[in-house]
Write a protein that holds these residues in place. Structure first.
Motif, PDB file in Angstrom:
ATOM      1  N   ALA A  74       0.981  -1.133  -0.216  1.00 41.48           N
ATOM      2  CA  ALA A  74      -0.132   0.087   0.001  1.00 41.48           C
ATOM      3  C   ALA A  74       0.970   1.163   0.096  1.00 41.48           C
ATOM      4  O   ALA A  74       0.387   2.176  -0.705  1.00 41.48           O
ATOM      5  N   GLN A  75       1.757   1.209   0.621  1.00 46.07           N
ATOM      6  CA  GLN A  75       2.613   2.486   1.082  1.00 46.07           C
ATOM      7  C   GLN A  75       3.437   2.777  -0.331  1.00 46.07           C
ATOM      8  O   GLN A  75       3.601   3.764  -0.772  1.00 46.07           O
ATOM      9  N   PHE A  78       0.651   4.004  -2.699  1.00 44.38           N
ATOM     10  CA  PHE A  78       0.786   5.204  -2.289  1.00 44.38           C
ATOM     11  C   PHE A  78       2.146   6.813  -3.157  1.00 44.38           C
ATOM     12  O   PHE A  78       1.646   7.459  -3.386  1.00 44.38           O
ATOM     13  N   GLN A  79       3.608   5.819  -2.717  1.00 47.16           N
ATOM     14  CA  GLN A  79       4.617   6.405  -3.477  1.00 47.16           C
ATOM     15  C   GLN A  79       4.398   6.583  -4.394  1.00 47.16           C
ATOM     16  O   GLN A  79       5.232   8.191  -5.241  1.00 47.16           O
ATOM     17  N   LEU A  83      -2.797   6.035  -5.826  1.00 43.17           N
ATOM     18  CA  LEU A  83      -3.713   5.514  -4.490  1.00 43.17           C
ATOM     19  C   LEU A  83      -4.550   7.023  -4.350  1.00 43.17           C
ATOM     20  O   LEU A  83      -3.740   8.226  -5.287  1.00 43.17           O
ATOM     21  N   TRP A  86      -4.696   9.096   1.461  1.00 44.12           N
ATOM     22  CA  TRP A  86      -4.544   7.984   2.041  1.00 44.12           C
ATOM     23  C   TRP A  86      -5.545   7.760   3.183  1.00 44.12           C
ATOM     24  O   TRP A  86      -5.463   8.985   3.888  1.00 44.12           O
ATOM     25  N   ARG A  87      -6.643   6.609   3.298  1.00 47.38           N
ATOM     26  CA  ARG A  87      -7.388   7.199   4.522  1.00 47.38           C
ATOM     27  C   ARG A  87      -7.146   7.253   5.954  1.00 47.38           C
ATOM     28  O   ARG A  87      -7.787   7.535   6.080  1.00 47.38           O
ATOM     29  N   ASN A  88      -6.800   6.398   6.252  1.00 48.91           N
ATOM     30  CA  ASN A  88      -5.503   5.511   7.527  1.00 48.91           C
ATOM     31  C   ASN A  88      -6.633   4.744   8.227  1.00 48.91           C
ATOM     32  O   ASN A  88      -7.028   4.895   8.901  1.00 48.91           O
ATOM     33  N   GLU A 105      -4.663  -0.519   3.889  1.00 52.79           N
ATOM     34  CA  GLU A 105      -5.238   0.430   3.915  1.00 52.79           C
ATOM     35  C   GLU A 105      -6.235   0.363   2.463  1.00 52.79           C
ATOM     36  O   GLU A 105      -6.255  -0.193   2.055  1.00 52.79           O
ATOM     37  N   ALA A 107      -6.752   2.848   1.437  1.00 56.36           N
ATOM     38  CA  ALA A 107      -7.445   3.752  -0.335  1.00 56.36           C
ATOM     39  C   ALA A 107      -6.473   1.896  -1.295  1.00 56.36           C
ATOM     40  O   ALA A 107      -6.664   3.016  -2.812  1.00 56.36           O
ATOM     41  N   ALA A 108      -6.569   1.163  -0.982  1.00 55.19           N
ATOM     42  CA  ALA A 108      -5.470   0.227  -1.840  1.00 55.19           C
ATOM     43  C   ALA A 108      -6.223  -0.761  -1.977  1.00 55.19           C
ATOM     44  O   ALA A 108      -5.989  -1.654  -2.945  1.00 55.19           O
TER      45      ALA A 108
END
Length: 274
Positions: A74-75, A78-79, A83, A86-88, A105, A107-108
């Motif tokens: 997921a990270q 995002f990077q 995504l 990021w919704r946490n 996560e 968003a993924a």
């Protein structure tokens, strides 16, 4: 109208999507453009021409290993800018057989085609009008469209009841006592392609009649207008594609339960039954 909606709710994965499995259990559909972003994980992810295998092998990995890999994937997405924010917020990752494999996560989930669970509330006035809410223009999915009064994803380890209580307060300012007497109207599944990836969503629908003194009020800024409509008005709006797909299906179930003519056999809704 209904046949068109049902067709939109039952769409096969894109041709370039690859079947996702974790430890040998099928659980999603990886979007074609996401596959290259997984290549750096070669020691933990095997990429085949038609599939993506996370943690392949005969052994069953520890839950911590699954969660750790999903967090790093997921990270990485995002990077890479893949995504939508990021919704946490963590969602369960379920295999096709219902086994919970880990969490990821929120968003993924669409880029990986992982199934989600949601709950929708059809809220009615005592005289049979439906409360509906218009999604804010800032929403990532279906901005500006009409929705059921309450609808949202079920977070990891939540029950539909807990998620409904949380979402009911955030989206409509409703307290648990306002939901007393609610009835489950059924469940349905949506399968379709979104800009983020492939959506597989299992939706639980709950109906409740709000008292005459209850006026819903949004609390989280994700709704810009709340109003009531008759069932015939809701059906006309559905016909004009003014509702989200999930809200349209939820309201069709609610209207059918109130014996409102839908123009087709209500049993046709069973085609998307989860």
């Amino acid at each position: 109208m209904l046949n068109s909606i049902l067709a939109r709710a039952q769409v096969d994965p894109p041709a370039d999507a690859r079947r996702l499995s974790i430890a040998g259990r099928a659980c999603g559909w990886v979007a074609g453009d996401v596959v290259p972003l997984l290549l750096p994980f070669a020691e933990e992810i095997a990429v085949a021409p038609d599939a993506v295998h996370m943690l392949p092998g005969t052994g069953q990995p520890a839950r911590a290993a699954v969660d750790g890999l999903l967090a790093r994937v997921a990270q990485a997405l995002f990077q890479a800018g893949r995504l939508n924010g990021w919704r946490n917020e963590l969602l369960d990752v379920e295999a096709d057989d219902g086994t919970v494999l880990g969490v990821i996560e929120r968003a993924a989930v669409r880029p990986l085609g992982i199934a989600t669970h949601a709950v929708h509330l059809n809220a009615w006035t005592p005289d049979g009008r439906a409360w509906i809410a218009r999604r804010a223009a800032t929403k990532t999915t279906d901005p500006g469209k009409w929705d059921t009064l309450v609808g949202g994803l079920i977070s990891a380890a939540e029950t539909p009841e807990i998620a409904l209580a949380r979402e009911s307060w955030e989206e409509a300012g409703l307290m648990p006592e306002h939901l007393a007497g609610g009835q489950r109207r059924g469940r349905f599944r949506v399968r379709r392609t979104l800009p983020e990836g492939y959506q597989i969503e299992n939706v639980t629908v709950v109906d409740v009649v709000l008292g005459p003194g209850v006026t819903p009020a949004n609390q989280d800024g994700e709704v810009d207008l709340i109003r009531t409509v008759r069932c015939d008005e809701a059906l006309a709006m559905i016909g004009r594609d003014e509702f989200t797909l999930e809200a349209a299906l939820s309201l069709l179930l609610g209207c059918a339960a109130r014996h409102v003519p839908l123009g087709v056999d209500p049993e046709a809704l069973s085609a998307v039954a989860a």
